[in-house]
Design an enzyme around this catalytic site. Structure first.
Site, PDB file in Angstrom:
ATOM      1  N   ASP A  13       0.511  -1.146 -13.461  1.00 25.28           N
ATOM      2  CA  ASP A  13      -0.279  -2.241 -12.914  1.00 25.28           C
ATOM      3  C   ASP A  13      -1.263  -1.616 -11.914  1.00 25.28           C
ATOM      4  OD1 ASP A  13      -0.960  -4.962 -12.123  1.00 25.28           O
ATOM      5  OD2 ASP A  13       0.218  -4.572 -10.321  1.00 25.28           O
ATOM      6  N   ASP A  15      -3.381  -3.792  -9.109  1.00 24.21           N
ATOM      7  CA  ASP A  15      -3.527  -4.499  -7.834  1.00 24.21           C
ATOM      8  C   ASP A  15      -2.214  -4.575  -7.081  1.00 24.21           C
ATOM      9  OD1 ASP A  15      -6.373  -5.370  -7.885  1.00 24.21           O
ATOM     10  OD2 ASP A  15      -5.735  -6.327  -9.745  1.00 24.21           O
TER      11      ASP A  15
END
Length: 230
Positions: A13, A15
């Site tokens: 991922d 963010d």
């Protein structure tokens, strides 16, 4: 050791995991909703982390009963993002881990719910060199193959399919910070390392294979990956 299975491929991922953008999202959304006397709370934020852009806009407008449309909300967020995102900082341990896996020729991919446009805002000014190490990138809000945002498994299944040697889900390890991201990875049949915001209730982290305070605490050998050399 018995809790962990050997993996061959890694998905990240972005963010709140690689880049400290979650704080910036909070500032951006609060700047917008405060004009209508509303608060963008952490409880609301938790429910949205990992959502695609249109899902986020629909949810916030509905939950806070804003007198604007989701499309108008998206337009306003773009102005905020353009001001805030270019100076996003790296999270602790992110560079070391990504560069290590690249150096050891472990296939790595990026699986972010961000749009490609948002990705470039966050990366182009300071982080192009690091993100160039990801040969495979999936942008959930821009990729038509990612039908549903996290907690659905779509993004991780689509991202894994980009690896040329077509690994099975159980061969992939996911790194996530959000509860919805962990649920998505597990739904995809993958192990997941979670580095949650410290405000996240511990009861919401139980689906993760392992929970860390920081990427600096990760031990690659637990999952059969080459250990750090320093």
């Amino acid at each position: 050791m018995s809790n962990y299975k050997k993996v061959t491929h890694v998905l990240f991922d972005m963010d709140g995991l690689i880049l400290n953008t979650e704080d910036l999202y909070t500032v951006a959304f609060q700047n917008i909703v405060s004009r209508y006397g509303k608060d963008y709370t952490f409880d609301l934020k938790q429910k949205l982390m990992g959502s695609q852009g249109h899902e986020t806009a629909n949810f916030i407008v509905r939950a806070l009963e804003l007198p604007i449309t989701p499309d108008e909300f998206i337009t306003e967020t773009k102005e905020q993002f353009e001001a805030l995102f270019p100076d996003a900082a790296l999270m602790p341990g992110a560079r070391r881990l990504i560069e290590h896996l690249h150096r050891k020729e472990i296939p790595i991919g990026l699986a972010t719910s961000s749009s490609e446009e948002s990705y470039h805002l966050k990366v182009d000014k300071h982080h192009q060199e690091l993100f160039a190490l990801f040969p495979y990138k999936t942008f959930g809000s821009s990729d038509p193959n990612v039908k549903r945002g996290k907690p659905h498994p779509d993004i991780f299944l689509v991202a894994a399919e980009k690896f040329p040697d077509n690994p099975k889900p159980e061969q992939c390890l996911v790194f996530e910070d959000a509860v919805n991201g962990v649920k998505a990875a597990r739904a995809a049949g993958m192990q997941v390392v979670m580095v949650p915001d410290p405000r996240v209730d511990k009861s919401l982290t139980e689906e993760a294979t392992v929970v860390l305070k920081s990427l600096t605490d990760f031990e690659p050998k637990l999952f059969g990956l080459p250990p750090f050399e320093d």
